[in-house]
Motif scaffolding. Structure first.
Motif, PDB file in Angstrom:
ATOM      1  N   LYS A  67       0.821  -1.214   0.000  1.00 23.24           N
ATOM      2  CA  LYS A  67       0.000   0.000   0.000  1.00 23.24           C
ATOM      3  C   LYS A  67       0.853   1.262   0.000  1.00 23.24           C
ATOM      4  CE  LYS A  67      -3.691   2.356   2.513  1.00 23.24           C
ATOM      5  NZ  LYS A  67      -4.520   2.432   3.733  1.00 23.24           N
ATOM      6  N   ASN A  68       2.071   1.190   0.522  1.00 19.53           N
ATOM      7  CA  ASN A  68       2.944   2.364   0.520  1.00 19.53           C
ATOM      8  C   ASN A  68       3.237   2.849  -0.892  1.00 19.53           C
ATOM      9  OD1 ASN A  68       3.222   2.419   3.344  1.00 19.53           O
ATOM     10  ND2 ASN A  68       4.837   0.864   3.281  1.00 19.53           N
ATOM     11  N   LYS A  69       3.299   1.916  -1.837  1.00 22.92           N
ATOM     12  CA  LYS A  69       3.571   2.281  -3.232  1.00 22.92           C
ATOM     13  C   LYS A  69       2.302   2.268  -4.079  1.00 22.92           C
ATOM     14  CE  LYS A  69       6.771   1.328  -7.034  1.00 22.92           C
ATOM     15  NZ  LYS A  69       7.923   0.495  -7.500  1.00 22.92           N
ATOM     16  N   TYR A  70       1.379   1.369  -3.727  1.00 24.25           N
ATOM     17  CA  TYR A  70       0.127   1.232  -4.479  1.00 24.25           C
ATOM     18  C   TYR A  70      -1.044   1.390  -3.508  1.00 24.25           C
ATOM     19  CZ  TYR A  70       3.223  -0.696  -8.036  1.00 24.25           C
ATOM     20  OH  TYR A  70       4.244  -0.870  -8.952  1.00 24.25           O
ATOM     21  N   PRO A  71      -1.461   2.604  -3.249  1.00 27.24           N
ATOM     22  CA  PRO A  71      -2.485   2.875  -2.215  1.00 27.24           C
ATOM     23  C   PRO A  71      -3.812   2.157  -2.431  1.00 27.24           C
ATOM     24  CG  PRO A  71      -1.390   4.906  -2.879  1.00 27.24           C
ATOM     25  CD  PRO A  71      -0.948   3.856  -3.853  1.00 27.24           C
ATOM     26  N   THR A  72      -4.133   1.827  -3.679  1.00 28.01           N
ATOM     27  CA  THR A  72      -5.435   1.218  -3.951  1.00 28.01           C
ATOM     28  C   THR A  72      -5.344  -0.299  -4.149  1.00 28.01           C
ATOM     29  OG1 THR A  72      -5.233   1.643  -6.337  1.00 28.01           O
ATOM     30  CG2 THR A  72      -6.303   3.345  -4.994  1.00 28.01           C
TER      31      THR A  72
END
Length: 201
Positions: free
Chosen positions: A48-53
């Motif tokens: 999630k840190n790089k891809y929030p969704t």
């Protein structure tokens, strides 16, 4: 001498492709530590840190204890919008159709030599990340069919999951190789020939 198992029984007609709703799915009859359910959720916190969704579908029965553990992870890392729960399906065919809604499968099993869930995802053409057990390296003996992660290493698990998100060519290679592996592995003649080859190797 080696023996491949379990045999994956899929319907004669291929399960059709459908719209991808989830990035990842983790599934088992019961959500638990040994099935890797909690690790899969924890790995999403890193992604999630790089891809929030980024999304994970957790499919399986949940008792009070497992629900509390999963809720704690979700609340601690604010994953309420990233994790979607689905009850386990009574009919296997319904499960197979549901699994096709995910782009990838993350199955960090801790105990099984080669879990039936790994075999099922491979046969359905869903690229898999799973743990290194006494049996899973066999899946990559001839061709790379799955991505392997170290047991209890959430960072390594997340890194392997990220590889699928970021490398479409790798995902497609795994999809093709794994599907071919399962077709061969479920062919009775091929299985007998393989056993004979291993016996006299």
């Amino acid at each position: 001498f080696s023996f491949k198992f379990p045999v994956t029984v899929l319907p004669k007609k291929p399960i059709p492709e459908t719209e991808k709703i989830y990035d990842f799915v983790t599934f088992s009859q019961n959500c638990s530590k040994n099935k890797g359910t909690f690790d899969a959720i924890a790995a999403i916190a890193i992604l999630k840190n790089k891809y929030p969704t980024v999304t994970l579908n957790v499919c399986g029965a949940r008792d009070e204890e497992s629900t509390q553990i999963m809720d704690d992870i979700i609340n601690n890392y604010n994953l309420e919008k990233n994790i979607v729960f689905t009850d386990f399906f009574e009919k296997q065919i319904d499960l197979f159709h549901h699994l096709k809604k995910a782009r990838f499968a993350v199955l960090p099993i801790k105990l099984d030599i080669i879990s039936s869930t790994v075999s099922q995802a491979m046969a359905l053409g869903i690229p898999v990340v799973t743990n290194i057990t006494s049996g899973t390296p066999e899946l990559n003996k001839e061709k790379q069919c799955v991505l392997l992660s170290k047991i209890d290493d959430i960072a390594d698990l997340a890194q392997k999951m990220m590889m699928l998100l970021e490398d479409e060519n790798l995902a497609n290679k795994l999809r093709v190789n794994a599907h071919e592996y399962q077709l061969q592995d479920n062919n009775p003649t091929e299985r007998v020939n393989k056993l004979v080859e291993d016996l006299y190797a």
